[in-house]
Scaffold this active site. Sequence first.
Site, PDB file in Angstrom:
ATOM      1  N   CYS A   7      20.856 -25.095  16.546  1.00 31.43           N
ATOM      2  CA  CYS A   7      20.400 -24.639  17.867  1.00 31.43           C
ATOM      3  C   CYS A   7      19.162 -23.751  17.719  1.00 31.43           C
ATOM      4  O   CYS A   7      19.237 -22.705  17.075  1.00 31.43           O
ATOM      5  CB  CYS A   7      21.496 -23.870  18.591  1.00 31.43           C
TER       6      CYS A   7
ATOM      7  N   THR B  70      17.384 -30.498  19.098  1.00 34.93           N
ATOM      8  CA  THR B  70      16.061 -30.480  19.744  1.00 34.93           C
ATOM      9  C   THR B  70      14.959 -29.991  18.803  1.00 34.93           C
ATOM     10  O   THR B  70      15.213 -29.261  17.845  1.00 34.93           O
ATOM     11  CB  THR B  70      16.107 -29.572  20.981  1.00 34.93           C
TER      12      THR B  70
ATOM     13  N   THR C 134      19.991 -35.870  27.077  1.00 29.36           N
ATOM     14  CA  THR C 134      19.169 -35.604  28.260  1.00 29.36           C
ATOM     15  C   THR C 134      19.298 -36.702  29.319  1.00 29.36           C
ATOM     16  O   THR C 134      19.206 -36.421  30.515  1.00 29.36           O
ATOM     17  CB  THR C 134      17.698 -35.434  27.816  1.00 29.36           C
TER      18      THR C 134
HETATM   19  C1  LIG Z   1      20.445 -28.576  28.250  1.00 30.73           C
HETATM   20  C2  LIG Z   1      20.783 -28.863  26.828  1.00 30.73           C
HETATM   21  C3  LIG Z   1      21.774 -28.117  26.179  1.00 30.73           C
HETATM   22  C4  LIG Z   1      22.098 -28.383  24.840  1.00 30.73           C
HETATM   23  N1  LIG Z   1      23.101 -27.668  24.234  1.00 30.73           N
HETATM   24  C5  LIG Z   1      23.476 -27.975  22.959  1.00 30.73           C
HETATM   25  C6  LIG Z   1      24.574 -27.312  22.348  1.00 30.73           C
HETATM   26  O1  LIG Z   1      25.232 -26.452  22.948  1.00 30.73           O
HETATM   27  N2  LIG Z   1      24.889 -27.657  21.055  1.00 30.73           N
HETATM   28  C7  LIG Z   1      24.191 -28.626  20.376  1.00 30.73           C
HETATM   29  O2  LIG Z   1      24.504 -28.906  19.217  1.00 30.73           O
HETATM   30  N3  LIG Z   1      23.170 -29.292  20.952  1.00 30.73           N
HETATM   31  C8  LIG Z   1      22.804 -28.982  22.222  1.00 30.73           C
HETATM   32  N4  LIG Z   1      21.770 -29.663  22.808  1.00 30.73           N
HETATM   33  C9  LIG Z   1      21.066 -30.721  22.034  1.00 30.73           C
HETATM   34  C10 LIG Z   1      21.600 -32.106  22.379  1.00 30.73           C
HETATM   35  O3  LIG Z   1      22.971 -32.216  22.081  1.00 30.73           O
HETATM   36  C11 LIG Z   1      20.815 -33.197  21.610  1.00 30.73           C
HETATM   37  O4  LIG Z   1      20.975 -32.997  20.225  1.00 30.73           O
HETATM   38  C12 LIG Z   1      19.326 -33.171  21.934  1.00 30.73           C
HETATM   39  O5  LIG Z   1      19.112 -32.855  23.300  1.00 30.73           O
HETATM   40  C13 LIG Z   1      18.639 -34.487  21.606  1.00 30.73           C
HETATM   41  O6  LIG Z   1      19.215 -35.558  22.306  1.00 30.73           O
HETATM   42  P1  LIG Z   1      18.656 -36.102  23.726  1.00 30.73           P
HETATM   43  O7  LIG Z   1      17.186 -36.326  23.553  1.00 30.73           O
HETATM   44  O8  LIG Z   1      19.443 -37.341  24.006  1.00 30.73           O
HETATM   45  O9  LIG Z   1      18.937 -35.026  24.725  1.00 30.73           O
HETATM   46  C14 LIG Z   1      21.419 -29.418  24.143  1.00 30.73           C
HETATM   47  C15 LIG Z   1      20.423 -30.148  24.795  1.00 30.73           C
HETATM   48  C16 LIG Z   1      20.103 -29.894  26.120  1.00 30.73           C
HETATM   49  C17 LIG Z   1      19.043 -30.725  26.786  1.00 30.73           C
END
Ligand SMILES: Cc1cc2nc3c(=O)[nH]c(=O)nc-3n(C[C@H](O)[C@H](O)[C@H](O)COP(=O)(O)O)c2cc1C
Length: 307
Positions: free
Chosen positions: A134, A197, A270
Amino acid sequence: MNLSIQLAPKHRQGLLLANPVMTASGTFGYGTEYDHVFDIQRLGAIVCKGTTLEPRDGNPQPRLAETSCGLLNSIGLQNIGVKALIKEKAPLWASWQVPVIVNIAGETIDDYAQLARELDRVAGISGIEVNISCPNIKAGCVEFGANPESAGRVTAAVKNATSLPVWVKLTPNTADIVEIAVAVAEAGADAISLINTLKGMAIDITARQPLLGNVTGGLSGPAIKPVALHMVYEVAGAVDVPVIGCGGITAASDAIEFIMAGASAVQVGTANLINPRAPLDILEGIEQFMEKEGIEDIADLIGTARR
Ligand SMILES: Cc1cc2nc3c(=O)[nH]c(=O)nc-3n(C[C@H](O)[C@H](O)[C@H](O)COP(=O)(O)O)c2cc1C
Protein backbone atom coordinates in the site's frame (compact mmCIF):
# COMPACT_ATOMS: atom_id res chain seq x y z
CA MET A 1 -16.16 -26.48 -18.98
CA ASN A 2 -13.82 -26.50 -15.99
CA LEU A 3 -12.97 -23.06 -14.65
CA SER A 4 -11.86 -24.18 -11.20
CA ILE A 5 -8.38 -23.33 -10.12
CA GLN A 6 -6.19 -24.33 -7.18
CA LEU A 7 -4.58 -21.25 -5.68
CA ALA A 8 -2.59 -22.84 -2.87
CA PRO A 9 -1.25 -26.12 -4.29
CA LYS A 10 1.49 -26.43 -1.67
CA HIS A 11 -0.87 -25.79 1.24
CA ARG A 12 -2.24 -28.67 3.32
CA GLN A 13 -5.91 -27.97 2.57
CA GLY A 14 -5.31 -25.98 -0.61
CA LEU A 15 -7.60 -23.21 -1.79
CA LEU A 16 -9.77 -24.30 -4.69
CA LEU A 17 -11.72 -21.52 -6.41
CA ALA A 18 -14.73 -22.29 -8.60
CA ASN A 19 -13.35 -19.89 -11.19
CA PRO A 20 -10.39 -17.50 -11.57
CA VAL A 21 -12.22 -14.16 -11.20
CA MET A 22 -12.08 -12.34 -7.90
CA THR A 23 -12.35 -8.79 -6.65
CA ALA A 24 -9.32 -6.67 -5.76
CA SER A 25 -8.94 -5.42 -2.21
CA GLY A 26 -10.34 -1.98 -1.46
CA THR A 27 -12.67 -1.84 -4.45
CA PHE A 28 -15.41 -4.21 -3.27
CA GLY A 29 -15.74 -3.37 0.43
CA TYR A 30 -16.61 -6.46 2.43
CA GLY A 31 -18.66 -7.97 -0.40
CA THR A 32 -21.92 -7.07 1.34
CA GLU A 33 -22.02 -3.70 -0.42
CA TYR A 34 -22.42 -5.43 -3.81
CA ASP A 35 -24.68 -8.28 -2.70
CA HIS A 36 -27.81 -6.59 -4.07
CA VAL A 37 -26.18 -5.72 -7.43
CA PHE A 38 -25.52 -9.25 -8.70
CA ASP A 39 -25.08 -12.80 -7.45
CA ILE A 40 -21.66 -12.37 -5.85
CA GLN A 41 -21.63 -16.06 -4.91
CA ARG A 42 -20.72 -16.80 -8.54
CA LEU A 43 -17.30 -15.18 -8.16
CA GLY A 44 -14.13 -17.18 -7.62
CA ALA A 45 -13.34 -15.24 -4.44
CA ILE A 46 -13.82 -11.89 -2.75
CA VAL A 47 -10.80 -10.09 -1.34
CA CYS A 48 -11.95 -7.65 1.32
CA LYS A 49 -10.68 -4.17 2.18
CA GLY A 50 -7.20 -3.95 3.71
CA THR A 51 -7.50 -4.71 7.42
CA THR A 52 -5.32 -3.48 10.26
CA LEU A 53 -5.15 -4.36 13.97
CA GLU A 54 -6.93 -1.15 14.98
CA PRO A 55 -9.66 0.67 13.02
CA ARG A 56 -8.36 3.48 10.78
CA ASP A 57 -10.04 6.67 9.51
CA GLY A 58 -7.70 6.90 6.54
CA ASN A 59 -6.08 9.96 4.96
CA PRO A 60 -7.43 13.51 4.62
CA GLN A 61 -9.87 14.27 1.78
CA PRO A 62 -9.84 14.48 -1.18
CA ARG A 63 -8.75 10.86 -1.56
CA LEU A 64 -9.73 10.13 -5.15
CA ALA A 65 -8.71 11.91 -8.35
CA GLU A 66 -9.53 10.78 -11.87
CA THR A 67 -6.82 10.98 -14.53
CA SER A 68 -7.22 10.55 -18.28
CA CYS A 69 -7.07 6.75 -18.16
CA GLY A 70 -6.70 5.81 -14.53
CA LEU A 71 -7.67 6.61 -10.97
CA LEU A 72 -5.50 8.03 -8.21
CA ASN A 73 -6.45 7.06 -4.67
CA SER A 74 -5.00 7.87 -1.30
CA ILE A 75 -7.58 6.20 0.95
CA GLY A 76 -4.93 5.28 3.53
CA LEU A 77 -6.41 1.95 4.60
CA GLN A 78 -9.62 3.22 6.15
CA ASN A 79 -11.11 0.10 7.73
CA ILE A 80 -13.06 -1.22 10.71
CA GLY A 81 -10.14 -3.13 12.27
CA VAL A 82 -9.66 -6.87 12.64
CA LYS A 83 -11.81 -7.34 15.76
CA ALA A 84 -14.91 -5.79 14.19
CA LEU A 85 -14.22 -7.72 10.98
CA ILE A 86 -14.20 -11.01 12.90
CA LYS A 87 -17.32 -10.10 14.89
CA GLU A 88 -19.44 -8.35 12.27
CA LYS A 89 -18.37 -9.66 8.84
CA ALA A 90 -16.99 -13.18 9.19
CA PRO A 91 -20.23 -14.77 10.54
CA LEU A 92 -22.05 -13.67 7.38
CA TRP A 93 -19.18 -14.82 5.15
CA ALA A 94 -19.39 -18.23 6.81
CA SER A 95 -22.83 -18.66 5.24
CA TRP A 96 -21.53 -17.73 1.78
CA GLN A 97 -20.46 -20.11 -0.95
CA VAL A 98 -17.84 -17.69 -2.31
CA PRO A 99 -14.57 -17.80 -0.33
CA VAL A 100 -13.51 -14.54 1.30
CA ILE A 101 -9.84 -13.63 1.56
CA VAL A 102 -8.81 -11.02 4.12
CA ASN A 103 -6.22 -8.49 2.96
CA ILE A 104 -4.01 -7.48 5.91
CA ALA A 105 -1.62 -4.57 6.45
CA GLY A 106 0.61 -3.53 9.33
CA GLU A 107 3.32 -1.18 10.43
CA THR A 108 5.58 -3.88 11.87
CA ILE A 109 6.22 -7.56 11.20
CA ASP A 110 4.61 -8.31 14.57
CA ASP A 111 1.44 -6.51 13.41
CA TYR A 112 1.21 -8.85 10.42
CA ALA A 113 1.84 -11.93 12.57
CA GLN A 114 -0.78 -10.86 15.11
CA LEU A 115 -3.34 -10.18 12.38
CA ALA A 116 -2.68 -13.65 10.95
CA ARG A 117 -3.06 -15.23 14.40
CA GLU A 118 -6.36 -13.47 15.04
CA LEU A 119 -7.77 -14.55 11.67
CA ASP A 120 -6.66 -18.16 12.03
CA ARG A 121 -9.52 -20.65 12.26
CA VAL A 122 -12.20 -17.96 12.06
CA ALA A 123 -15.20 -19.43 10.23
CA GLY A 124 -15.89 -17.49 7.04
CA ILE A 125 -12.26 -16.65 6.27
CA SER A 126 -10.64 -18.80 3.60
CA GLY A 127 -7.26 -17.16 3.26
CA ILE A 128 -5.03 -14.17 3.87
CA GLU A 129 -3.62 -11.73 1.34
CA VAL A 130 -0.60 -9.97 2.82
CA ASN A 131 -0.52 -6.39 1.64
CA ILE A 132 3.10 -5.26 1.62
CA SER A 133 2.31 -2.83 -1.15
CA CYS A 134 0.00 0.00 0.00
CA PRO A 135 1.65 3.28 -1.08
CA ASN A 136 -0.72 5.45 0.97
CA ILE A 137 0.29 5.01 4.60
CA LYS A 138 3.27 6.53 6.30
CA ALA A 139 4.73 3.62 8.24
CA GLY A 140 5.33 -0.02 7.30
CA CYS A 141 3.40 -1.81 4.58
CA VAL A 142 5.03 -0.85 1.28
CA GLU A 143 8.41 -0.51 3.01
CA PHE A 144 8.35 -4.28 3.53
CA GLY A 145 7.39 -4.90 -0.08
CA ALA A 146 10.19 -2.87 -1.61
CA ASN A 147 12.96 -5.09 -0.28
CA PRO A 148 13.34 -8.87 -0.79
CA GLU A 149 14.73 -9.54 2.67
CA SER A 150 11.93 -7.79 4.58
CA ALA A 151 9.28 -9.11 2.17
CA GLY A 152 10.49 -12.63 2.93
CA ARG A 153 10.49 -11.98 6.67
CA VAL A 154 6.88 -10.72 6.69
CA THR A 155 5.81 -13.72 4.62
CA ALA A 156 7.50 -16.20 6.95
CA ALA A 157 6.04 -14.50 10.04
CA VAL A 158 2.51 -14.68 8.63
CA LYS A 159 2.94 -18.29 7.51
CA ASN A 160 4.12 -19.25 11.00
CA ALA A 161 1.15 -17.52 12.61
CA THR A 162 -1.67 -19.12 10.64
CA SER A 163 -2.86 -22.37 9.14
CA LEU A 164 -4.74 -20.46 6.42
CA PRO A 165 -3.43 -20.24 2.84
CA VAL A 166 -1.37 -17.07 2.42
CA TRP A 167 -0.98 -14.92 -0.69
CA VAL A 168 1.42 -12.01 -0.76
CA LYS A 169 0.53 -8.90 -2.76
CA LEU A 170 3.43 -7.09 -4.38
CA THR A 171 4.09 -3.47 -5.18
CA PRO A 172 5.22 -2.27 -8.61
CA ASN A 173 7.06 0.60 -6.84
CA THR A 174 10.33 -1.28 -6.62
CA ALA A 175 13.42 -1.71 -8.75
CA ASP A 176 13.00 -5.46 -9.30
CA ILE A 177 9.63 -7.05 -8.60
CA VAL A 178 10.91 -10.50 -9.64
CA GLU A 179 13.49 -10.45 -6.87
CA ILE A 180 10.73 -9.70 -4.32
CA ALA A 181 8.48 -12.41 -5.78
CA VAL A 182 11.23 -15.03 -5.53
CA ALA A 183 11.90 -14.01 -1.90
CA VAL A 184 8.26 -14.33 -0.83
CA ALA A 185 7.86 -17.64 -2.68
CA GLU A 186 10.96 -18.99 -0.93
CA ALA A 187 9.56 -17.77 2.38
CA GLY A 188 6.49 -19.94 1.87
CA ALA A 189 3.84 -17.81 0.14
CA ASP A 190 1.13 -20.08 -1.26
CA ALA A 191 0.49 -17.65 -4.12
CA ILE A 192 1.56 -14.19 -5.21
CA SER A 193 -0.77 -11.39 -6.28
CA LEU A 194 0.38 -8.39 -8.27
CA ILE A 195 0.23 -5.50 -8.76
CA ASN A 196 -0.90 -2.91 -6.24
CA THR A 197 -1.11 0.71 -7.40
CA LEU A 198 1.72 2.72 -8.94
CA LYS A 199 2.67 5.82 -6.99
CA GLY A 200 1.51 9.04 -8.66
CA MET A 201 0.04 12.50 -8.20
CA ALA A 202 -2.12 15.17 -9.82
CA ILE A 203 -2.24 18.96 -9.41
CA ASP A 204 -5.18 21.39 -9.38
CA ILE A 205 -3.70 24.14 -11.52
CA THR A 206 -6.20 26.79 -10.39
CA ALA A 207 -5.53 26.19 -6.72
CA ARG A 208 -1.86 25.45 -7.47
CA GLN A 209 -2.16 22.57 -5.04
CA PRO A 210 -1.94 18.78 -5.24
CA LEU A 211 -5.40 17.32 -5.90
CA LEU A 212 -5.08 14.69 -3.21
CA GLY A 213 -5.11 15.61 0.47
CA ASN A 214 -2.21 13.23 0.91
CA VAL A 215 -0.30 14.87 -2.03
CA THR A 216 0.51 11.46 -3.58
CA GLY A 217 -1.67 8.46 -4.27
CA GLY A 218 -1.76 5.14 -6.08
CA LEU A 219 -2.61 4.94 -9.78
CA SER A 220 -4.93 2.13 -10.88
CA GLY A 221 -7.20 1.30 -13.81
CA PRO A 222 -6.54 0.87 -17.56
CA ALA A 223 -3.46 3.15 -17.40
CA ILE A 224 -1.50 0.50 -15.49
CA LYS A 225 -2.58 -2.61 -17.38
CA PRO A 226 0.45 -2.97 -19.69
CA VAL A 227 2.81 -2.48 -16.72
CA ALA A 228 0.92 -5.02 -14.61
CA LEU A 229 0.75 -7.51 -17.47
CA HIS A 230 4.49 -7.33 -18.03
CA MET A 231 5.21 -7.77 -14.32
CA VAL A 232 2.88 -10.78 -14.15
CA TYR A 233 4.64 -12.26 -17.18
CA GLU A 234 8.05 -11.79 -15.54
CA VAL A 235 7.02 -13.09 -12.10
CA ALA A 236 5.13 -16.10 -13.49
CA GLY A 237 8.33 -17.16 -15.23
CA ALA A 238 10.35 -16.95 -12.02
CA VAL A 239 8.28 -18.63 -9.28
CA ASP A 240 6.67 -22.04 -8.84
CA VAL A 241 3.56 -20.84 -6.98
CA PRO A 242 0.38 -19.53 -8.63
CA VAL A 243 0.37 -15.90 -9.71
CA ILE A 244 -2.76 -13.77 -9.41
CA GLY A 245 -2.85 -10.93 -11.95
CA CYS A 246 -4.27 -7.52 -11.14
CA GLY A 247 -4.09 -4.05 -12.66
CA GLY A 248 -6.48 -2.37 -15.06
CA ILE A 249 -8.58 -5.43 -15.81
CA THR A 250 -11.83 -4.01 -17.18
CA ALA A 251 -12.99 -6.54 -19.77
CA ALA A 252 -12.80 -10.30 -20.23
CA SER A 253 -10.10 -9.84 -22.87
CA ASP A 254 -7.90 -8.09 -20.28
CA ALA A 255 -8.34 -11.01 -17.88
CA ILE A 256 -7.53 -13.50 -20.66
CA GLU A 257 -4.32 -11.57 -21.46
CA PHE A 258 -3.21 -11.93 -17.83
CA ILE A 259 -4.02 -15.64 -17.85
CA MET A 260 -2.14 -16.13 -21.11
CA ALA A 261 0.82 -14.25 -19.55
CA GLY A 262 0.90 -16.87 -16.79
CA ALA A 263 -1.64 -15.77 -14.15
CA SER A 264 -3.72 -18.57 -12.65
CA ALA A 265 -6.41 -16.10 -11.57
CA VAL A 266 -7.23 -12.40 -11.79
CA GLN A 267 -8.49 -9.61 -9.57
CA VAL A 268 -10.81 -6.85 -10.76
CA GLY A 269 -10.38 -3.50 -8.99
CA THR A 270 -11.07 -0.03 -10.35
CA ALA A 271 -13.48 -1.46 -12.95
CA ASN A 272 -15.91 -2.13 -10.04
CA LEU A 273 -16.19 1.61 -9.48
CA ILE A 274 -17.37 2.14 -13.06
CA ASN A 275 -19.42 -1.04 -13.52
CA PRO A 276 -20.33 -2.81 -10.28
CA ARG A 277 -21.12 -5.96 -12.26
CA ALA A 278 -17.65 -5.96 -13.86
CA PRO A 279 -16.31 -9.14 -12.21
CA LEU A 280 -19.36 -11.15 -13.30
CA ASP A 281 -19.29 -9.67 -16.83
CA ILE A 282 -15.60 -10.63 -17.02
CA LEU A 283 -16.30 -14.17 -15.80
CA GLU A 284 -19.06 -14.61 -18.35
CA GLY A 285 -16.79 -13.19 -21.07
CA ILE A 286 -14.09 -15.74 -20.19
CA GLU A 287 -16.66 -18.54 -20.38
CA GLN A 288 -17.81 -17.30 -23.80
CA PHE A 289 -14.22 -17.10 -25.05
CA MET A 290 -13.49 -20.64 -23.88
CA GLU A 291 -16.64 -21.93 -25.54
CA LYS A 292 -15.84 -20.15 -28.81
CA GLU A 293 -12.25 -21.40 -28.80
CA GLY A 294 -13.22 -24.93 -27.72
CA ILE A 295 -11.20 -24.77 -24.50
CA GLU A 296 -12.55 -27.14 -21.87
CA ASP A 297 -10.25 -26.37 -18.97
CA ILE A 298 -9.04 -22.92 -17.90
CA ALA A 299 -5.70 -24.55 -17.03
CA ASP A 300 -5.16 -24.98 -20.79
CA LEU A 301 -5.11 -21.18 -21.19
CA ILE A 302 -2.62 -20.37 -18.45
CA GLY A 303 0.70 -19.16 -19.82
CA THR A 304 -0.16 -19.91 -23.44
CA ALA A 305 1.40 -16.61 -24.63
CA ARG A 306 4.69 -17.26 -22.87
CA ARG A 307 7.90 -17.46 -24.85
C1 LIG B 1 -9.97 2.91 -3.94
C2 LIG B 1 -8.95 1.83 -3.86
C3 LIG B 1 -8.64 1.24 -2.63
C4 LIG B 1 -7.68 0.22 -2.55
N1 LIG B 1 -7.42 -0.37 -1.34
C5 LIG B 1 -6.55 -1.42 -1.27
C6 LIG B 1 -6.34 -2.11 -0.05
O1 LIG B 1 -6.95 -1.80 0.99
N2 LIG B 1 -5.44 -3.14 -0.04
C7 LIG B 1 -4.77 -3.52 -1.18
O2 LIG B 1 -3.96 -4.46 -1.13
N3 LIG B 1 -4.98 -2.91 -2.36
C8 LIG B 1 -5.85 -1.87 -2.42
N4 LIG B 1 -6.07 -1.24 -3.62
C9 LIG B 1 -5.34 -1.72 -4.83
C10 LIG B 1 -6.20 -2.67 -5.66
O3 LIG B 1 -6.56 -3.81 -4.92
C11 LIG B 1 -5.45 -3.10 -6.94
O4 LIG B 1 -4.27 -3.78 -6.58
C12 LIG B 1 -5.07 -1.91 -7.82
O5 LIG B 1 -6.09 -0.92 -7.79
C13 LIG B 1 -4.80 -2.32 -9.26
O6 LIG B 1 -5.91 -2.95 -9.83
P1 LIG B 1 -7.03 -2.17 -10.71
O7 LIG B 1 -6.29 -1.37 -11.74
O8 LIG B 1 -7.91 -3.24 -11.27
O9 LIG B 1 -7.77 -1.28 -9.75
C14 LIG B 1 -7.02 -0.22 -3.73
C15 LIG B 1 -7.32 0.38 -4.95
C16 LIG B 1 -8.28 1.39 -5.04
C17 LIG B 1 -8.59 1.99 -6.38
